[in-house]
Design a protein around this motif. Structure first.
Motif, PDB file in Angstrom:
ATOM      1  N   ARG A   1      17.701  76.297 -42.127  1.00  0.00           N
ATOM      2  CA  ARG A   1      17.196  75.141 -42.860  1.00  0.00           C
ATOM      3  C   ARG A   1      16.761  75.545 -44.277  1.00  0.00           C
ATOM      4  N   THR A   2      16.027  76.646 -44.373  1.00  0.00           N
ATOM      5  CA  THR A   2      15.574  77.137 -45.674  1.00  0.00           C
ATOM      6  C   THR A   2      16.755  77.495 -46.564  1.00  0.00           C
TER       7      THR A   2
ATOM      8  N   TYR B   1      16.485  78.692 -36.696  1.00  0.00           N
ATOM      9  CA  TYR B   1      16.639  77.331 -37.211  1.00  0.00           C
ATOM     10  C   TYR B   1      15.929  77.198 -38.562  1.00  0.00           C
ATOM     11  N   ASP B   2      14.704  77.719 -38.647  1.00  0.00           N
ATOM     12  CA  ASP B   2      13.951  77.644 -39.901  1.00  0.00           C
ATOM     13  C   ASP B   2      14.660  78.385 -41.024  1.00  0.00           C
TER      14      ASP B   2
ATOM     15  N   TYR C   1      19.762  76.266 -46.501  1.00  0.00           N
ATOM     16  CA  TYR C   1      20.404  75.029 -46.937  1.00  0.00           C
ATOM     17  C   TYR C   1      19.619  74.391 -48.076  1.00  0.00           C
ATOM     18  N   LEU C   2      18.310  74.252 -47.901  1.00  0.00           N
ATOM     19  CA  LEU C   2      17.479  73.617 -48.924  1.00  0.00           C
ATOM     20  C   LEU C   2      17.487  74.423 -50.220  1.00  0.00           C
TER      21      LEU C   2
ATOM     22  N   PRO D   1      11.997  67.807 -44.532  1.00  0.00           N
ATOM     23  CA  PRO D   1      10.856  68.659 -44.873  1.00  0.00           C
ATOM     24  C   PRO D   1       9.547  67.874 -44.789  1.00  0.00           C
TER      25      PRO D   1
ATOM     26  N   ASN E   1      20.537  66.803 -43.597  1.00  0.00           N
ATOM     27  CA  ASN E   1      20.199  66.555 -42.198  1.00  0.00           C
ATOM     28  C   ASN E   1      18.797  67.046 -41.850  1.00  0.00           C
ATOM     29  N   TYR E   2      18.032  67.441 -42.845  1.00  0.00           N
ATOM     30  CA  TYR E   2      16.699  67.999 -42.617  1.00  0.00           C
ATOM     31  C   TYR E   2      15.617  67.077 -43.168  1.00  0.00           C
TER      32      TYR E   2
ATOM     33  N   GLU F   1       6.435  73.308 -46.290  1.00  0.00           N
ATOM     34  CA  GLU F   1       6.557  73.149 -44.841  1.00  0.00           C
ATOM     35  C   GLU F   1       5.294  73.635 -44.169  1.00  0.00           C
TER      36      GLU F   1
ATOM     37  N   SER G   1      20.876  61.846 -47.625  1.00  0.00           N
ATOM     38  CA  SER G   1      20.780  61.998 -46.177  1.00  0.00           C
ATOM     39  C   SER G   1      21.633  60.931 -45.511  1.00  0.00           C
TER      40      SER G   1
ATOM     41  N   THR H   1      19.034  60.393 -40.018  1.00  0.00           N
ATOM     42  CA  THR H   1      17.974  61.260 -40.524  1.00  0.00           C
ATOM     43  C   THR H   1      16.918  60.449 -41.252  1.00  0.00           C
TER      44      THR H   1
END
Length: 150
Positions: free
Chosen positions: A109-110, A105-106, A112-113, A81, A78-79, A93, A35, A39
């Motif tokens: 984000r998901t 957004y969710d 990316y993860l 959890p 950048n997230y 989450e 990160s 962040t």
């Protein structure tokens, strides 16, 4: 203690006292940053402001109670959890009502993860507060499935 050095055309071994974990040299690869400083500092602040649902779930998954280590508000890219088990590659989450209006957004984000190899599972805060046994069962089943897949 004398310095231990083995010289081959491409190999050099050093004693532990000569190098520190994460530093270059001594045959160690630099660990990529997970990160950025902004962040990371935000994650520290979030840890101080846990929701009741986060506190309740944390009390059940902390200290390796499920056989894996979870981290709370653990920055990944950048997230941040809510709960992350880097070794089990599992992110948990907890969603409140604000997530009804931030679905895009969710999803981003998901994705990316998941691109980093994590499995992301989501629970409503209400489920954690009112149906903790079902939440724990779901987490345990995913951890067991992950273990069998290895």
């Amino acid at each position: 203690m004398p310095k231990l050095t083995l010289s081959l055309p491409h190999l050099r071994l050093a004693t532990n006292s000569e190098t520190k974990m994460g530093e270059h040299g001594g045959g160690k690869m630099p660990r990529p940053k997970r990160s950025n400083p902004k962040t990371k500092h935000k994650a520290i602040e979030l840890r101080k402001e846990s929701t009741p649902a986060e506190r309740k779930l944390w009390s059940r998954i902390r200290d390796d109670q499920l056989g894996v280590t979870f981290r709370r508000q653990h920055a990944v890219g950048n997230y941040i959890p809510d709960f992350c088990s880097p070794n089990a590659k599992l992110i948990v989450e907890l969603d409140g009502s604000q997530h009804l209006v931030q679905e895009e957004y969710d999803e981003e984000r998901t994705k990316y993860l998941e691109s980093l190899g994590y499995r992301v599972i989501r629970f409503w805060n209400n489920d954690v507060i009112n149906n903790m046994d079902a939440v724990m069962l779901a987490i345990i089943q995913i951890l067991e499935a992950n273990e069998k897949a290895r």
